[in-house]
Design a protein around this motif. Structure first.
Motif, short mmCIF file in Angstrom:
data_model
loop_
_atom_site.label_atom_id
_atom_site.label_comp_id
_atom_site.label_asym_id
_atom_site.label_seq_id
_atom_site.Cartn_x
_atom_site.Cartn_y
_atom_site.Cartn_z
N ALA A 249 -10.99 5.89 3.39
CA ALA A 249 -9.88 6.03 2.45
C ALA A 249 -8.60 5.41 3.02
CB ALA A 249 -9.65 7.50 2.12
N ALA A 250 -8.36 5.62 4.32
CA ALA A 250 -7.18 5.04 4.95
C ALA A 250 -7.24 3.52 4.93
CB ALA A 250 -7.06 5.53 6.40
N THR A 251 -8.44 2.97 5.13
CA THR A 251 -8.60 1.52 5.07
C THR A 251 -8.40 1.00 3.65
OG1 THR A 251 -10.18 1.61 6.91
CG2 THR A 251 -10.19 -0.38 5.56
N ALA A 252 -8.98 1.69 2.68
CA ALA A 252 -8.89 1.25 1.28
C ALA A 252 -7.45 1.20 0.80
CB ALA A 252 -9.72 2.18 0.39
N VAL A 253 -6.66 2.21 1.14
CA VAL A 253 -5.28 2.23 0.66
C VAL A 253 -4.47 1.13 1.34
CG1 VAL A 253 -4.31 3.87 2.34
CG2 VAL A 253 -3.38 3.76 0.02
N ARG A 254 -4.81 0.79 2.58
CA ARG A 254 -4.11 -0.30 3.25
C ARG A 254 -4.45 -1.65 2.63
NH1 ARG A 254 -4.46 1.56 9.67
NH2 ARG A 254 -2.87 3.19 9.49
N VAL A 255 -5.68 -1.79 2.15
CA VAL A 255 -6.04 -3.02 1.45
C VAL A 255 -5.25 -3.15 0.16
CG1 VAL A 255 -7.93 -4.20 0.25
CG2 VAL A 255 -8.35 -3.12 2.46
N ALA A 256 -4.99 -2.04 -0.51
CA ALA A 256 -4.25 -2.07 -1.77
C ALA A 256 -2.74 -2.20 -1.57
CB ALA A 256 -4.55 -0.80 -2.57
N MET A 257 -2.23 -1.82 -0.40
CA MET A 257 -0.79 -1.78 -0.18
C MET A 257 -0.08 -3.11 -0.39
SD MET A 257 0.32 1.25 0.35
CE MET A 257 1.87 1.08 1.23
N PRO A 258 -0.65 -4.27 0.02
CA PRO A 258 0.09 -5.52 -0.21
C PRO A 258 0.44 -5.77 -1.68
CG PRO A 258 -1.68 -5.88 1.35
CD PRO A 258 -1.86 -4.49 0.81
N TRP A 259 -0.42 -5.35 -2.60
CA TRP A 259 -0.13 -5.56 -4.02
C TRP A 259 0.81 -4.48 -4.57
CZ3 TRP A 259 -5.00 -6.58 -1.97
CH2 TRP A 259 -5.41 -7.92 -2.07
N LEU A 260 0.86 -3.33 -3.91
CA LEU A 260 1.73 -2.25 -4.37
C LEU A 260 3.12 -2.31 -3.74
CD1 LEU A 260 -0.82 0.71 -4.10
CD2 LEU A 260 -0.16 -0.54 -6.16
N LEU A 264 7.08 -0.15 -4.41
CA LEU A 264 7.23 1.04 -3.58
C LEU A 264 8.49 0.96 -2.73
CD1 LEU A 264 3.54 1.36 -2.35
CD2 LEU A 264 4.61 2.62 -4.22
N ARG A 265 9.05 2.12 -2.42
CA ARG A 265 10.17 2.21 -1.50
C ARG A 265 9.73 3.03 -0.30
NH1 ARG A 265 15.45 4.07 -4.63
NH2 ARG A 265 16.28 3.66 -2.56
N GLU A 266 10.20 2.56 0.87
CA GLU A 266 9.71 3.14 2.11
C GLU A 266 9.89 4.66 2.19
OE1 GLU A 266 11.60 0.49 1.86
OE2 GLU A 266 10.86 -1.14 3.13
N GLY A 267 11.12 5.11 1.95
CA GLY A 267 11.41 6.53 2.08
C GLY A 267 10.61 7.39 1.11
N LEU A 268 10.42 6.89 -0.10
CA LEU A 268 9.67 7.65 -1.10
C LEU A 268 8.20 7.77 -0.71
CD1 LEU A 268 9.65 9.08 -3.83
CD2 LEU A 268 9.26 6.87 -4.92
N VAL A 269 7.60 6.66 -0.24
CA VAL A 269 6.19 6.67 0.13
C VAL A 269 5.95 7.62 1.31
CG1 VAL A 269 4.29 5.29 1.08
CG2 VAL A 269 5.72 4.37 -0.75
N VAL A 270 6.79 7.49 2.36
CA VAL A 270 6.60 8.31 3.56
C VAL A 270 6.85 9.78 3.25
CG1 VAL A 270 7.36 8.72 5.93
CG2 VAL A 270 7.17 6.38 5.07
N GLY A 271 7.91 10.07 2.51
CA GLY A 271 8.20 11.46 2.17
C GLY A 271 7.11 12.08 1.31
N ALA A 272 6.62 11.33 0.32
CA ALA A 272 5.54 11.84 -0.53
C ALA A 272 4.26 12.06 0.29
CB ALA A 272 5.28 10.86 -1.67
#
Length: 390
Positions: A249-260, A264-272
Motif C-alpha cells: 500500500a505504501a508503494t502504491a500510494v507513492r506511485v500515484a503521488m506524482p499525478w496527485l 495536494l498541499r504539504e501541510g494538509l497531506v502530512v497533518g491528515a
C-alpha cells in the motif's frame, strides 16, 4: 529532468538494495552459526548506527561537493564492506560490513535527495520529483532481500555477498551519466555556525518533530504487529501478509503521488496522515481477525506512504539552498536514531504496560502532533486551517 531523475532512482535502487539484501543475509547467517537473538539485534542496529553518526558530516560534504564525489565514496565504502564479507564471512566482519553498507546507503540518499531537489523548477515539480524518488526504496526493499535469499539457497552466503558487492557499481554507472549541477556561489560559513542552528527556525523544527513522529509509527507497526499477531494466535503467514500489505500500500500510494501532487498541499497531506494514523492505531488492538488487521495495515500504508514526498518538498522550501545537505543530514540522523532506539523502547514498554497501551499512547501523541503539521507554511503558502461548519 525526467532522464536525470530516472538515473537517480536507478542508482538509489542499486545501492539501497545492496544494504537491504545484506541486512537480511547477515543476520540469517549469524543465526545459522549459533548467534543468539540479542547478538543479532546488535548486528541489525549497526546498519542504522553508522548513518546516525555520519549523517551530519555527510550532509555538509554533499553541500560542498555536489553529487558524484559523495556517491563515489559511498560506492567504495559499500563495495569494500561487502567484499570483506565475501572474503571472511565471520561475525566480526559481518558487523564491519553492516556499518559499511549502512554508511554507503545513508551518504547516497542524502546526495541523491539534494540533487533531485535541484531538478525541480517550482513547487509542483518539487512534489513530483520526491514522489518519484520515494518509489526507489520501496523497490529496493523488495529486490535486495529477494535476490539475496535466492542466491543463498542456490549457491550459499558468499555468492549472495558477491552479488551485493556488484550492485553499488551499477549505481555508479547510473550516477556517472547524470549531469552535475553548476557550482553555486560559495556562502561563507559564519564562525561558530552549526548544523543544529537550523532547528532555531520554527517551521524546520516542527517539520523534524513531525517527521520523527511518523518515522516512529513505521517502527511501531513493524515491531509490534508480529507481537500482536502472536497474541491473537495468527500464523506466521498471516502476520507476514499483514506487513506485506502495508508495504504494498505504501508503494502504491507513492506511485500515484506524482499525478496527485498538483492537487495536494504539504501541510494538509502530512497533518491528515497523522490524524489517520492516530485513528488506525486506536483500532489496531481492538481487532481480532487477520483480515481486519490487513485492512487496517493497507490504510496505514496509504497514510504513511504519502508523507515522505511532502516532507522532502517542504524541507527544500523552508531551508536555505546552500544548506540543503545539512538539513537532509539532520533528518537522516533523526530517522536512523529512531530506528535504533525505538524498538528497544517499544519492547520494554510493551513488556511493562502491554502492546495495546503502546499503540494507543503513540497514536495519541501522533494525533496531537498533527497540529504542528497543519501549521508548517513554506514560503508563499498560507497555513492550513481546519474549520468546522455550524
Amino acid at each position: 529532468m525526467r532522464r536525470a531523475l530516472w538515473r537517480l532512482i536507478g542508482a538509489q535502487i542499486c545501492l539501497h538494495a545492496a544494504m537491504t539484501g545484506f541486512r537480511m543475509a547477515a543476520p540469517l547467517m549469524a543465526l545459522r552459526e549459533g548467534q543468539g537473538p540479542a547478538t543479532v539485534g546488535i548486528l541489525l542496529a549497526l546498519f542504522a548506527t553508522s548513518q546516525v553518526f555520519l549523517a551530519l558530516p555527510a550532509g555538509r560534504y554533499v553541500d560542498q561537493h555536489g553529487l558524484r564525489k559523495p556517491v563515489r565514496w559511498a560506492v567504495v565504502i559499500t563495495v569494500a564492506g561487502a567484499a570483506l564479507a565475501v572474503a571472511w564471512p565471520v561475525f566480526p566482519v559481518l558487523c564491519l560490513a553492516a556499518l559499511a553498507t549502512g554508511a554507503g546507503s545513508g551518504i547516497t540518499v542524502i546526495a541523491l535527495q539534494r540533487h533531485a531537489g535541484r531538478l525541480a523548477q517550482d513547487t509542483h515539480e518539487l512534489r513530483q520529483v520526491f514522489s518519484w524518488l520515494a518509489i526507489g526504496p520501496s523497490i529496493s526493499n523488495f529486490v535486495g532481500p529477494l535476490a539475496a535469499g535466492l542466491l543463498i539457497d542456490a549457491s550459499g552466503f558468499r555468492a549472495a555477498y558477491a552479488f551485493l558487492a556488484v550492485l553499488p557499481l551499477l549505481a555508479w554507472a547510473w550516477v556517472a551519466r547524470v549531469d552535475e549541477h553548476p557550482a553555486e556561489v560559495a556562502v561563507e560559513r559564519p564562525a561558530g555556525q552549526r548544523s543544529w542552528d537550523l532547528l532555531r527556525q520554527k517551521d524546520f523544527r516542527h517539520l523534524m518533530l513531525v517527521n520523527w513522529l511518523l518515522a516512529s509509527c513505521w517502527d511501531v507497526h513493524t515491531f509490534l504487529v508480529p507481537v500482536l499477531g502472536h497474541e491473537r494466535g495468527f500464523s506466521a503467514t498471516a502476520i507476514g501478509s499483514v506487513l506485506g500489505a502495508f508495504a504494498l500500500a505504501a508503494t502504491a500510494v507513492r506511485v500515484a503521488m506524482p499525478w496527485l501532487a498538483a492537487r495536494l498541499r504539504e501541510g494538509l497531506v502530512v497533518g491528515a496522515a497523522m490524524l489517520a494514523t492516530a485513528l488506525l492505531f486506536a483500532l489496531y488492538p481492538l481487532v481480532q481477525s487477520a483480515l481486519l488487521m490487513t485492512i487496517l495495515s493497507v490504510l496505514l500504508g496509504v497514510a504513511l506512504g504519502s508523507v515522505q514526498p511532502m516532507v522532502m518538498s517542504t524541507l527544500h522550501q523552508i531551508t536555505p539552498r546552500h544548506r540543503h545537505g545539512e538539513a537532509l543530514g539532520l533528518r537522516s540522523m533523526a530517522i536512523n536514531l529512531s530506528s535504533v532506539v525505538m524498538p528497544l523502547l517499544f519492547g520494554s514498554a510493551g513488556t511493562l504496560v502491554g502492546v495495546t497501551a503502546v499503540f494507543w499512547t503513540v497514536g495519541s501523541v501522533v494525533g496531537t502532533g498533527s497540529r504542528l503539521a497543519f501549521r508548517i507554511r513554506p514560503a508563499g503558502q498560507e497555513p492550513v486551517r481546519l474549520r468546522l461548519k455550524d
